[in-house]
Design an enzyme around this catalytic site. Structure first.
Site, PDB file in Angstrom:
ATOM      1  N   ASP A  35      -2.048  -0.966   6.166  1.00  0.00           N
ATOM      2  CA  ASP A  35      -2.485  -0.067   7.316  1.00  0.00           C
ATOM      3  C   ASP A  35      -3.772  -0.007   7.428  1.00  0.00           C
ATOM      4  O   ASP A  35      -3.996   0.432   8.732  1.00  0.00           O
ATOM      5  CB  ASP A  35      -1.345   1.104   7.206  1.00  0.00           C
ATOM      6  CG  ASP A  35      -1.796   2.239   6.481  1.00  0.00           C
ATOM      7  OD1 ASP A  35      -2.221   1.787   5.380  1.00  0.00           O
ATOM      8  OD2 ASP A  35      -2.474   3.143   6.704  1.00  0.00           O
ATOM      9  N   ASP A  82       1.038  -1.013   0.016  1.00  0.00           N
ATOM     10  CA  ASP A  82       0.028  -0.062   0.013  1.00  0.00           C
ATOM     11  C   ASP A  82       0.992   1.137   0.057  1.00  0.00           C
ATOM     12  O   ASP A  82       2.184   1.090   0.249  1.00  0.00           O
ATOM     13  CB  ASP A  82      -0.838  -0.053   1.279  1.00  0.00           C
ATOM     14  CG  ASP A  82      -1.918   1.137   1.317  1.00  0.00           C
ATOM     15  OD1 ASP A  82      -2.240   1.907   0.364  1.00  0.00           O
ATOM     16  OD2 ASP A  82      -1.883   1.738   2.670  1.00  0.00           O
ATOM     17  N   PHE A  83       0.489   2.261  -0.288  1.00  0.00           N
ATOM     18  CA  PHE A  83       1.291   3.517  -0.382  1.00  0.00           C
ATOM     19  C   PHE A  83       1.136   4.456   0.879  1.00  0.00           C
ATOM     20  O   PHE A  83       2.013   4.504   1.842  1.00  0.00           O
ATOM     21  CB  PHE A  83       0.859   4.570  -1.394  1.00  0.00           C
ATOM     22  CG  PHE A  83       1.478   5.771  -1.709  1.00  0.00           C
ATOM     23  CD1 PHE A  83       2.861   5.803  -2.239  1.00  0.00           C
ATOM     24  CD2 PHE A  83       1.178   6.996  -1.304  1.00  0.00           C
ATOM     25  CE1 PHE A  83       3.551   6.759  -2.343  1.00  0.00           C
ATOM     26  CE2 PHE A  83       1.694   8.200  -1.439  1.00  0.00           C
ATOM     27  CZ  PHE A  83       3.056   8.347  -1.811  1.00  0.00           C
TER      28      PHE A  83
HETATM   29 MG   LIG Z   1      -2.936   3.026   3.569  1.00  0.00          MG
END
Ligand SMILES: [Mg+2]
Length: 261
Positions: free
Chosen positions: A204, A24-25
């Site tokens: 996250d 994920d970024f």
């Molecule tokens: Mg994220």
């Protein structure tokens, strides 16, 4: 800074030519900041991903961001950029757009216009036009949690009226095309295309739970990148946790050290 690898990470490094790394970024490669437009990857993140891409079968960033944003922030050779939870992907220079996203363009436009008008009464709430989807952000409201509760109902109503779906994240609600998939579909597709069944998936946020679930039966490490806002459902599914983007980059750095050709 690299972390020492445990047995699972050493096994992953050994399997690099037939394994994938899916990150994920926001919250994983880039710290969460109050203004999403100001988010920047940690220094060295792009170079690290490019190093890993020389050893691993697939290295991809799978994000809710538009591909154009990712491409502007991660100049990483060999790294696949998947945007809007899989609705678009950078292939060479041009984005590949999912059919579901093309079909929903008009409905997304109408939802965008309705949401811009509706949020005007709530200070700090703003609408991000992602072209193929629309995100409503609550982080800058005086009471973000109250704003999210208020906005969730609004966003859900507009989405239902237009035959669209809602994806919820950290103080953000996003209206998306129906059948446009999620991060789980995106990761599964990338693994299928590459003919691989193992790797590492890092996330996250609530939007990453689908990616964790998509690899649940496979030989994949699910890495939760933690913060004070980590959703319980994500932590419960994780095989290992690292503290924030700094911790995740240290893990990737350890993997890169172990796999550099
Ligand atoms: Mg994220």
């Amino acid at each position: 800074v690299s972390i020492p690898l445990d047995d699972r990470l050493r096994a992953l490094a050994l399997a690099a030519p037939t394994a994938g790394i899916f990150s994920d970024f926001d919250g994983c490669l880039a710290p969460i900041v109050p203004d999403p437009e100001a988010a920047m990857p940690l220094p060295g993140a792009a170079e690290l991903l490019a190093r890993l891409a020389r050893s691993f079968a697939v290295v991809a960033v799978v994000s809710g961001r538009p591909v154009s944003f990712l491409a502007g922030h991660l100049d990483a050779a060999g790294v696949r950029l998947v945007g809007l939870y899989g609705l678009e992907e950078q292939i060479g220079g041009a984005p590949r757009i999912a059919p579901a996203a093309e079909e929903a363009r008009a409905a997304i436009r109408r939802a965008h216009d309705r949401l811009v008008e509706a949020v005007a009464v709530h200070p700090g709430v703003y609408v991000e036009d992602k072209a193929l989807s629309v995100a409503v952000h609550f982080r800058r409201a005086p009471d973000p949690d109250e704003a999210m509760r208020w906005g969730d109902e609004l966003v859900t109503g507009v989405a239902e009226a237009e035959g669209l779906t809602v994806q919820r994240g950290r103080l953000v609600c996003e209206v998306r095309p129906p059948g446009g998939g999620d991060k789980g579909h995106a990761v599964a597709r990338l693994m299928l295309e590459a003919g691989i069944t193992h790797g590492l998936v890092a996330g996250d946020d609530a939007g990453d739970i689908a990616a964790f679930d998509a690899v649940a039966g496979l030989d994949c490490l699910r890495v939760a990148v933690t913060s004070s806002e980590s959703p319980r459902e994500l932590l419960d599914r994780a095989d290992l946790t690292v503290a924030g983007p700094e911790g995740y980059l240290a893990l990737l750095s350890g993997l890169a050290d172990a796999t550099d050709p």
